[in-house]
Design a protein around this motif. Structure first.
Motif, PDB file in Angstrom:
ATOM      1  N   THR A  74       0.803  -1.222   0.000  1.00 46.62           N
ATOM      2  CA  THR A  74       0.000   0.000   0.000  1.00 46.62           C
ATOM      3  C   THR A  74       0.834   1.269   0.000  1.00 46.62           C
ATOM      4  O   THR A  74       0.479   2.258  -0.620  1.00 46.62           O
ATOM      5  CB  THR A  74      -0.958   0.033   1.200  1.00 46.62           C
ATOM      6  OG1 THR A  74      -1.656   1.267   1.207  1.00 46.62           O
ATOM      7  CG2 THR A  74      -0.225  -0.129   2.519  1.00 46.62           C
ATOM      8  N   LYS A 133     -11.602   3.396  -0.734  1.00 44.97           N
ATOM      9  CA  LYS A 133     -10.957   2.637  -1.805  1.00 44.97           C
ATOM     10  C   LYS A 133     -10.932   3.411  -3.118  1.00 44.97           C
ATOM     11  O   LYS A 133      -9.885   3.537  -3.758  1.00 44.97           O
ATOM     12  CB  LYS A 133     -11.692   1.303  -1.987  1.00 44.97           C
ATOM     13  CG  LYS A 133     -11.158   0.434  -3.123  1.00 44.97           C
ATOM     14  CD  LYS A 133     -11.937  -0.863  -3.222  1.00 44.97           C
ATOM     15  CE  LYS A 133     -11.432  -1.736  -4.365  1.00 44.97           C
ATOM     16  NZ  LYS A 133     -12.205  -3.004  -4.462  1.00 44.97           N
ATOM     17  N   VAL A 157      -8.581   6.475  -3.043  1.00 49.13           N
ATOM     18  CA  VAL A 157      -7.174   6.085  -3.028  1.00 49.13           C
ATOM     19  C   VAL A 157      -6.702   5.746  -4.437  1.00 49.13           C
ATOM     20  O   VAL A 157      -5.627   6.167  -4.882  1.00 49.13           O
ATOM     21  CB  VAL A 157      -6.941   4.896  -2.074  1.00 49.13           C
ATOM     22  CG1 VAL A 157      -5.523   4.344  -2.240  1.00 49.13           C
ATOM     23  CG2 VAL A 157      -7.187   5.315  -0.633  1.00 49.13           C
ATOM     24  N   HIS A 185      -6.799  -0.094   1.754  1.00 46.36           N
ATOM     25  CA  HIS A 185      -7.250   1.249   2.095  1.00 46.36           C
ATOM     26  C   HIS A 185      -7.620   1.269   3.576  1.00 46.36           C
ATOM     27  O   HIS A 185      -7.073   0.489   4.350  1.00 46.36           O
ATOM     28  CB  HIS A 185      -8.422   1.670   1.200  1.00 46.36           C
ATOM     29  CG  HIS A 185      -9.525   0.668   1.074  1.00 46.36           C
ATOM     30  ND1 HIS A 185      -9.421  -0.454   0.276  1.00 46.36           N
ATOM     31  CD2 HIS A 185     -10.758   0.603   1.643  1.00 46.36           C
ATOM     32  CE1 HIS A 185     -10.534  -1.157   0.358  1.00 46.36           C
ATOM     33  NE2 HIS A 185     -11.350  -0.542   1.194  1.00 46.36           N
TER      34      HIS A 185
END
Length: 500
Positions: A199, A394, A397, A409
């Protein structure tokens, strides 16, 4: 967005038999379409560059906000000193960020720790960068330095300001911004080929990168210097050393609020990016949403602080409300582009609680920060980093960072705990890095007797002892020239009273 190319060979086949030279005609048409396409591309670059430059101007205007806020928060006898340090933060930061800082932050290709190209902006056009990128990032760098100056106000030698500001903007801050914002950074969400925990760290506009760096640096400076004379009595009880102008505090706060619309929405760097081609929804929509989340977080924090301090102290204090507002802004900065507006209200509410708690803790341990900068930017900034890991949506992002649409997320939004783990690491490494660099610097300055002014100068005020006079003129020089002097007449025994 994919562009269709014009093929002269294919177009020539569509002309009828009456066309004398179909291929020449097709070539002419395709050339005209190519010219129009290039013009649209150039216009797109110009729009994005103008947007980034305008955002840079807004962020730079925050220096005026910092200057007014600092001036109003200190006593009148130190006004000229704190104003001068704000000017020097921008000036020294400009030079050192040009020579070293931008290269350490964004010099690419590089390793995950530090950049190694573009020193003095040489070959900056080799990558997808321009001078507007430098200007925007410089405005961020001097914001971090301005935060630190508030923590050590009213007792610090001028040379110490120059040393720490140059070191912070030229090295300490750029390394952190490289980690989390450069495509080569080891924890950057833009490093799509090597994402931390799949991430990376989502610190969109810098709750950690800017606010925590400035706050932790200010924490060490204030700790090593010690509190101002008179801030705590002999029993350890806190004594309020109030700033001399609430008007300047409010003016500075509104200037910072205005500049934050360049700080947060401007961090997209571009505005002309369609998410759904042919629709009205694009990055311009995300820019508007980011401005909304910024507004809501600050407003909620201001109101929460207003009523919270009313309960705790019994007063409606405008200075506390201004600090609460700024605490909300500092917290939402990390997640402003990836959270829903309702989540920003949660962010602002908790940021106010964090700020009040940090201030209570500071009084208990006899920590003196005239502007509450370490508590506000350090504490609320850390909360903002955690908040983003909990509430990042989500879809937002993916729009802001690209890559895999299924990337982790926010935890509370169904994205698992990987983003939270990455953000906990961000907090730890920022505290560790800034402590390991700025702490020894302030300690060394203290050992060299270059950090704190003498007690005599501190009691008299630095404006008179270090800068040649007070910031405010209390007497009219013209009246002195003509032998006229106004003086305050105190009552004495010969003064008639109504009782006589």
């Amino acid at each position: 967005m994919s562009l269709q190319t014009c093929s002269a060979d294919q177009l020539a086949q569509l002309f009828g038999s009456n066309t004398t030279d179909p291929h020449a005609a097709a070539t002419l048409i395709c050339d005209q379409f190519a010219a129009v396409s290039r013009n649209f591309t150039d216009t797109g670059y110009a729009i994005d560059s103008t947007y980034l430059l305008f955002s840079a101007y807004l962020v730079f205007s925050m220096q005026l906000g910092f200057a007014m806020l600092c001036a109003g928060s200190v006593r009148a006898k130190n006004t000229m000193n704190i104003m001068l340090t704000n000017v020097l933060d921008a000036a020294a930061g400009g030079l050192f960020y040009y020579l070293f800082g931008f290269a350490f932050a964004f010099g690419s290709p590089s390793n995950g720790f530090i950049g190694k190209h573009y020193f003095g902006l040489t070959d900056i056009h080799a990558q997808n960068l321009d001078y507007s990128n430098f200007l925007y990032q410089w405005a961020f760098a001097i914001a971090a330095a301005g935060i630190t100056s508030g923590s050590i106000a009213e007792r610090t030698q001028f040379v110490a300001y120059l040393v720490y500001s140059s070191f912070l903007t030229g090295f300490v801050y750029p390394v952190v911004s490289h980690w989390f914002w450069s495509p080569d950074g080891w924890a950057s969400a833009f490093n799509l080929h090597n994402l931390l925990f799949s991430t990376g760290v989502i610190d969109f506009a810098g709750s950690g990168v800017v606010h925590m760096v400035g706050g932790v640096a200010g924490l060490w400076g204030a700790l090593i210097e010690g509190p101002r004379i008179g801030r705590f009595d002999h029993t350890g009880r806190a004594v309020a050393l109030r700033g001399h102008s609430a008007s300047l505090v409010v003016l500075g706060t509104f200037m910072l609020w205005f500049g934050w619309y360049g700080f947060n929405p401007g961090s997209f760097n571009k505005i002309l990016v369609p998410y759904n081609p042919g629709s009205k929804y694009g990055q311009w929509s995300a820019v508007g949403r980011t401005a909304v989340t910024t507004t809501l977080a600050g407003s909620t924090a201001a109101l929460t602080t207003l009523f919270g301090k009313r309960v705790l102290s019994g007063h409606w204090n405008v200075t506390d409300v201004c600090n609460g507002l700024l605490g909300g802004f500092a917290a939402i900065t990390a997640g402003c582009a990836v959270v829903e507006p309702w989540a920003a209200i949660v962010c602002g509410f908790v940021a106010s609680v964090v700020l009040i708690a940090c201030n209570k803790l500071a009084e208990r341990v006899r920590f003196d920060d005239p502007l509450e900068a370490a508590q506000l930017h350090g504490g609320c900034g850390a909360w903002g980093v955690i908040f983003t890991a909990l509430f990042a949506k989500k879809e937002y992002v993916f729009e802001a960072y690209g890559g895999d649409a299924s990337r982790p997320h926010g935890l509370f939004m169904g994205g698992g705990g990987r983003l939270l783990a990455a953000h906990v690491i961000q907090i730890l490494v920022i505290v560790g890095w800034v402590s390991a660099t700025m702490g020894p610097l302030f300690w060394l300055l203290k050992k060299l007797n270059l950090l704190r002014i003498s007690s005599e100068d501190e009691l008299a005020g630095m404006d008179m002892t270090r800068h040649g006079g007070f910031a405010y003129a209390y007497e009219d020089d013209e009246t002195q020239k003509h032998g006229i002097q106004l003086r305050k007449v105190e009552p004495n025994s010969s003064t008639p009273t109504t009782d006589e």
